[in-house]
Scaffold this active site. Structure first.
Site, PDB file in Angstrom:
ATOM      1  CB  CYS A  95      -0.777   8.006   1.920  1.00  0.00           C
ATOM      2  SG  CYS A  95      -1.502   8.398   2.893  1.00  0.00           S
TER       3      CYS A  95
ATOM      4  CD  GLU B 224      -6.560   4.937   3.622  1.00  0.00           C
ATOM      5  OE1 GLU B 224      -5.094   5.470   3.307  1.00  0.00           O
ATOM      6  OE2 GLU B 224      -6.827   6.163   4.365  1.00  0.00           O
TER       7      GLU B 224
ATOM      8  CG  HIS C  24      -8.956   6.072  -4.709  1.00  0.00           C
ATOM      9  ND1 HIS C  24      -9.407   6.178  -3.208  1.00  0.00           N
ATOM     10  CD2 HIS C  24      -7.679   5.950  -4.661  1.00  0.00           C
ATOM     11  CE1 HIS C  24      -8.197   6.404  -2.438  1.00  0.00           C
ATOM     12  NE2 HIS C  24      -7.438   6.444  -3.183  1.00  0.00           N
TER      13      HIS C  24
ATOM     14  CG  ASN D 104      -4.046   5.398  -3.789  1.00  0.00           C
ATOM     15  OD1 ASN D 104      -4.348   5.518  -4.075  1.00  0.00           O
ATOM     16  ND2 ASN D 104      -3.823   5.366  -1.582  1.00  0.00           N
TER      17      ASN D 104
ATOM     18  CB  THR E  65      -5.309   8.937  -2.785  1.00  0.00           C
ATOM     19  OG1 THR E  65      -5.341   8.099  -1.576  1.00  0.00           O
ATOM     20  CG2 THR E  65      -3.339   8.967  -2.535  1.00  0.00           C
ATOM     21  N   GLY E  66      -8.008  10.026  -1.472  1.00  0.00           N
ATOM     22  CA  GLY E  66      -9.513  10.057  -2.041  1.00  0.00           C
ATOM     23  C   GLY E  66      -9.655  11.042  -2.927  1.00  0.00           C
TER      24      GLY E  66
ATOM     25  CB  CYS F 283      -8.874   9.357   2.335  1.00  0.00           C
ATOM     26  SG  CYS F 283      -8.110   8.455   1.240  1.00  0.00           S
TER      27      CYS F 283
ATOM     28  CD  GLN G   1      -2.757   5.309   6.501  1.00  0.00           C
ATOM     29  OE1 GLN G   1      -2.711   6.873   6.343  1.00  0.00           O
ATOM     30  NE2 GLN G   1      -3.658   4.973   5.550  1.00  0.00           N
TER      31      GLN G   1
ATOM     32  CG  ASN H 168      -7.866   2.692  -0.512  1.00  0.00           C
ATOM     33  OD1 ASN H 168      -7.862   2.858   0.496  1.00  0.00           O
ATOM     34  ND2 ASN H 168      -7.083   3.012  -1.865  1.00  0.00           N
TER      35      ASN H 168
END
Length: 268
Positions: free
Chosen positions: A74, A199, A151, A149, A210-211, A208, A47, A182
């Site tokens: 992110c 992603e 998922h 975001n 946020t994952g 990741c 990114q 994601n």
């Protein structure tokens, strides 16, 4: 020539070009972001991050994926930005404000509360987001959650047995996810989570943030693990804490690699 500086950093191997446009102004387009992120002909990153002035926070962060698309949040990049600033900071993102506590060897973020309503993911139509009535080969009934975001989280016996290179792009681009998604595939072992992430706009990544948050929230909500939980990925581990109705707390490291100078006009 329009020359400027950039910082290269990574969080658990999830790597970033960070440009502080407050001191090194640059106009960013989809094509330019994609060219800079190219690992063969550009600088290379998962990114690209732009730092801008903010009226409500220490700094505003914009995030461009490797394919040039702009996204909302992110977690790994936010830790890197707090580390780069070298102080406690509040980061404005399109996915919400994030408070960061700075320590030399680790950064703790207070992420916005997760959202579960189908409109908030968003999904294309109303359905049970806790166990979506959908399947892609052996991956079925994911929990959908938005942590800044979108998922989709799948729990499987063996994450490494999943052909994520094949299934990841199928799920990312499924019409059920109008803003793409994601894809998280996780196994639970000894009270910890072991995670792989496809992603959106990047592909499979070494880590990741946020994952890790989305997967921890899903696992805690389903009673698979207790909070806080260690989430292990190829690049390392994060500690995620969450209580229903509250913020998500993420703790992990951030690594400074180098600073460079570039002529932006060389990249479109």
């Amino acid at each position: 020539m329009a020359r400027g500086n950039f910082h290269k950093m990574h969080g658990l191997g999830n790597d970033f070009i960070i440009i502080d446009t407050r001191t090194s102004p640059v106009e960013m387009t989809t094509a330019r972001a994609r060219a800079l992120a190219d690992r063969k002909t550009g600088i290379g990153c998962d990114q690209l991050i732009l730092l801008e002035p903010s009226d409500m926070a220490t700094v505003r962060m914009r995030i461009f994926n490797q394919d040039g698309s702009e996204v909302e949040s992110c977690g790994n990049a936010t830790r890197c930005v707090v580390s780069l600033l070298g102080q406690d900071a509040t980061i404005e993102t399109d996915g919400g404000k994030i408070d960061g506590a700075y320590h030399e060897d680790r950064i703790t973020l207070q992420m916005p509360p997760p959202r579960f309503d189908w409109q908030d993911i968003p999904l294309a139509f109303a359905m049970d987001s806790a166990a979506m009535p959908m399947a892609w080969d052996e991956l079925a009934n994911p929990m959908a959650v938005n942590v800044g975001n979108p998922h989709a989280v799948f729990f499987v016996d063996d994450k490494d047995a999943i052909d994520l290179l094949h299934l990841g792009p199928q799920i990312e681009h499924d019409a059920a996810f109008p803003e793409r998604v994601n894809v998280n595939v996780a196994s639970v072992r000894d009270g910890a989570l072991f995670l792989r992430v496809w992603e959106r706009g990047v592909g499979e990544t070494r880590a990741c943030g946020t994952g890790a948050c989305a997967t921890a929230v899903a696992a805690i909500r389903q009673g698979k693990v207790a909070s806080p939980v260690t989430v292990n990925q190829a690049g390392g581990s994060l500690t995620i804490g969450w209580e229903p109705g509250g913020l998500i707390e993420m703790t992990g490291g951030a690594t400074y690699v180098f600073m460079g100078e570039v002529d932006w006009d060389d990249f479109g």
